[in-house]
Design a protein around this motif. Structure first.
Motif, PDB file in Angstrom:
ATOM      1  N   THR A  70       7.088 -17.610  19.177  1.00 50.00           N
ATOM      2  CA  THR A  70       8.389 -17.970  18.494  1.00 50.00           C
ATOM      3  C   THR A  70       8.172 -17.795  17.001  1.00 50.00           C
ATOM      4  N   VAL A  71       9.205 -17.285  16.696  1.00 52.79           N
ATOM      5  CA  VAL A  71       9.112 -17.113  15.046  1.00 52.79           C
ATOM      6  C   VAL A  71       9.855 -18.243  14.328  1.00 52.79           C
ATOM      7  N   PRO A  72       9.261 -18.775  13.201  1.00 54.83           N
ATOM      8  CA  PRO A  72       9.474 -19.877  12.475  1.00 54.83           C
ATOM      9  C   PRO A  72      10.898 -19.624  11.692  1.00 54.83           C
ATOM     10  N   MET A  73      11.854 -20.665  11.501  1.00 52.47           N
ATOM     11  CA  MET A  73      12.971 -20.289  10.747  1.00 52.47           C
ATOM     12  C   MET A  73      12.633 -20.664   9.323  1.00 52.47           C
ATOM     13  N   LEU A  74      13.209 -20.032   8.345  1.00 48.40           N
ATOM     14  CA  LEU A  74      12.881 -20.330   6.909  1.00 48.40           C
ATOM     15  C   LEU A  74      13.753 -21.621   6.617  1.00 48.40           C
ATOM     16  N   GLU A  75      13.074 -22.609   5.739  1.00 48.48           N
ATOM     17  CA  GLU A  75      13.914 -23.560   5.338  1.00 48.48           C
ATOM     18  C   GLU A  75      14.329 -23.378   4.006  1.00 48.48           C
ATOM     19  N   SER A  76      15.258 -23.954   3.480  1.00 49.39           N
ATOM     20  CA  SER A  76      15.816 -23.819   1.871  1.00 49.39           C
ATOM     21  C   SER A  76      14.515 -24.431   1.237  1.00 49.39           C
ATOM     22  N   THR A  77      14.319 -23.795  -0.092  1.00 50.32           N
ATOM     23  CA  THR A  77      13.417 -24.382  -0.748  1.00 50.32           C
ATOM     24  C   THR A  77      13.831 -25.460  -1.816  1.00 50.32           C
ATOM     25  N   VAL A  96      10.127  -5.929  20.655  1.00 46.53           N
ATOM     26  CA  VAL A  96       9.452  -5.239  19.683  1.00 46.53           C
ATOM     27  C   VAL A  96      10.485  -5.039  18.672  1.00 46.53           C
ATOM     28  N   GLN A  97      11.708  -4.437  18.953  1.00 41.26           N
ATOM     29  CA  GLN A  97      12.564  -4.133  17.988  1.00 41.26           C
ATOM     30  C   GLN A  97      13.120  -5.367  17.149  1.00 41.26           C
ATOM     31  N   LEU A  98      13.352  -6.321  17.954  1.00 42.05           N
ATOM     32  CA  LEU A  98      13.683  -7.413  17.167  1.00 42.05           C
ATOM     33  C   LEU A  98      12.680  -8.077  16.370  1.00 42.05           C
ATOM     34  N   ARG A  99      11.370  -7.939  16.575  1.00 39.74           N
ATOM     35  CA  ARG A  99      10.200  -8.515  15.736  1.00 39.74           C
ATOM     36  C   ARG A  99      10.173  -7.537  14.440  1.00 39.74           C
ATOM     37  N   ASN A 100      10.552  -6.245  14.814  1.00 44.65           N
ATOM     38  CA  ASN A 100      10.492  -5.211  13.572  1.00 44.65           C
ATOM     39  C   ASN A 100      11.680  -5.672  12.521  1.00 44.65           C
ATOM     40  N   ARG A 101      12.664  -6.047  13.157  1.00 47.45           N
ATOM     41  CA  ARG A 101      13.917  -6.574  12.360  1.00 47.45           C
ATOM     42  C   ARG A 101      13.585  -7.745  11.556  1.00 47.45           C
ATOM     43  N   ILE A 102      12.755  -8.681  12.254  1.00 46.83           N
ATOM     44  CA  ILE A 102      12.416  -9.584  11.350  1.00 46.83           C
ATOM     45  C   ILE A 102      11.678  -9.242  10.102  1.00 46.83           C
ATOM     46  N   ALA A 103      10.687  -8.527  10.417  1.00 47.23           N
ATOM     47  CA  ALA A 103       9.650  -7.856   9.473  1.00 47.23           C
ATOM     48  C   ALA A 103      10.465  -7.250   8.174  1.00 47.23           C
ATOM     49  N   ALA A 105      19.675 -13.961   6.352  1.00 48.83           N
ATOM     50  CA  ALA A 105      19.306 -12.917   7.127  1.00 48.83           C
ATOM     51  C   ALA A 105      18.352 -12.915   7.922  1.00 48.83           C
ATOM     52  N   TYR A 106      17.058 -13.219   7.290  1.00 54.04           N
ATOM     53  CA  TYR A 106      15.852 -13.563   8.032  1.00 54.04           C
ATOM     54  C   TYR A 106      16.118 -14.806   9.280  1.00 54.04           C
ATOM     55  N   ASN A 107      16.568 -15.573   8.943  1.00 58.20           N
ATOM     56  CA  ASN A 107      16.905 -16.568   9.845  1.00 58.20           C
ATOM     57  C   ASN A 107      17.808 -16.121  10.923  1.00 58.20           C
ATOM     58  N   ASP A 108      18.622 -15.397  10.672  1.00 62.82           N
ATOM     59  CA  ASP A 108      19.745 -14.877  11.862  1.00 62.82           C
ATOM     60  C   ASP A 108      18.858 -13.921  12.655  1.00 62.82           C
ATOM     61  N   GLN A 109      17.967 -12.982  11.962  1.00 58.02           N
ATOM     62  CA  GLN A 109      17.071 -12.505  13.090  1.00 58.02           C
ATOM     63  C   GLN A 109      16.102 -13.077  13.776  1.00 58.02           C
ATOM     64  N   ALA A 110      15.503 -14.074  13.212  1.00 56.25           N
ATOM     65  CA  ALA A 110      14.364 -14.935  13.998  1.00 56.25           C
ATOM     66  C   ALA A 110      15.319 -15.780  15.121  1.00 56.25           C
ATOM     67  N   LEU A 111      16.540 -16.062  14.827  1.00 58.04           N
ATOM     68  CA  LEU A 111      17.385 -16.644  16.072  1.00 58.04           C
ATOM     69  C   LEU A 111      17.508 -15.813  17.169  1.00 58.04           C
ATOM     70  N   GLU A 112      17.890 -14.784  16.747  1.00 57.14           N
ATOM     71  CA  GLU A 112      18.180 -13.600  17.848  1.00 57.14           C
ATOM     72  C   GLU A 112      16.697 -13.320  18.666  1.00 57.14           C
ATOM     73  N   PHE A 113      15.557 -13.266  17.960  1.00 55.52           N
ATOM     74  CA  PHE A 113      14.289 -12.959  18.695  1.00 55.52           C
ATOM     75  C   PHE A 113      14.048 -14.152  19.473  1.00 55.52           C
ATOM     76  N   ASN A 114      14.046 -15.246  18.918  1.00 63.56           N
ATOM     77  CA  ASN A 114      13.672 -16.364  19.547  1.00 63.56           C
ATOM     78  C   ASN A 114      14.557 -16.765  20.900  1.00 63.56           C
TER      79      ASN A 114
END
Length: 199
Positions: free
Chosen positions: A177-184, A27-34, A149-158
């Motif tokens: 599983t939380v998806p990673m953001l790709e470069s636009t 839950v803590q990791l999911r909140n960090r992703i948000a 920073a988002y991708n780092d949090q998503a990786l830690e959660f995953n």
């Protein structure tokens, strides 16, 4: 109570405490992703707020380039809508995919506007246009850091949710599983620039 019953009870309590600890960490990791997505959202809003000003300044110089300006405004509107959907579900692969597509379209439209602007020396020299372009570039850089920073949090959660034995709790409690953001940025934009010296 027999010794065996105490051992079984102690084991059951240990398992329950372990499951609670794993659940709380997920839950803590999911909140960090948000929270990390919230930082992206702040920068996206800043960018969306700059674009109408940029278009307004360009309008005075690009009267016959209305299609380019309209494309930027339309792409901005689609990106704002996609960002709203992603804000509501920052861990949704569909919402993040739609946001990435909308951001890609907006980046392309802005790129075309900047290419057109290059052909107008008065527009390039306009102080407001230069200031807005610098702010937009600064915002793009901040967006890059926020995405990382988002991708780092998503990786830690995953990682946490995929490692045994924690994956048992993650699956039982419905942590996808939380998806990673790709470069636009497009593949062409990411390619190293070719430097050629004429003979």
């Amino acid at each position: 109570m027999s010794a065996t019953a105490w051992i079984v009870l102690g084991f059951a309590v240990a398992v329950v405490l372990w499951a609670i600890a794993v659940y709380n960490r997920l839950v803590q990791l999911r909140n960090r992703i948000a929270n990390a997505f919230g930082q992206i959202d702040v920068q996206l809003k800043r960018r969306y707020d700059l674009i109408p000003n940029l278009v307004e300044v360009a309008k005075g110089y690009l009267a016959h380039e209305a299609a380019t300006l309209e494309a930027v405004i339309k792409a901005r509107g689609q990106a704002v809508n996609a960002a709203g959907a992603a804000r509501a579900a920052p861990a949704s692969a569909n919402a993040l995919g739609a946001l990435a597509a909308a951001e890609g379209a907006l980046g392309g439209a802005l790129g075309r506007l900047m290419v057109v602007a290059e052909a107008y020396p008065d527009l390039k020299a306009d102080a407001t246009m230069q200031s807005l372009s610098e702010e937009l570039t600064s915002t793009e850089n901040r967006l890059g850091f926020a995405r990382q920073a988002y991708n780092d949090q998503a990786l830690e959660f995953n990682d946490k949710a995929a490692q045994f034995p924690d994956l048992i709790v993650a699956r039982l409690m419905g942590f996808p599983t939380v998806p990673m953001l790709e470069s636009t940025r497009s593949e062409e934009e990411r390619a190293a620039p070719q430097v050629r010296f004429s003979p």
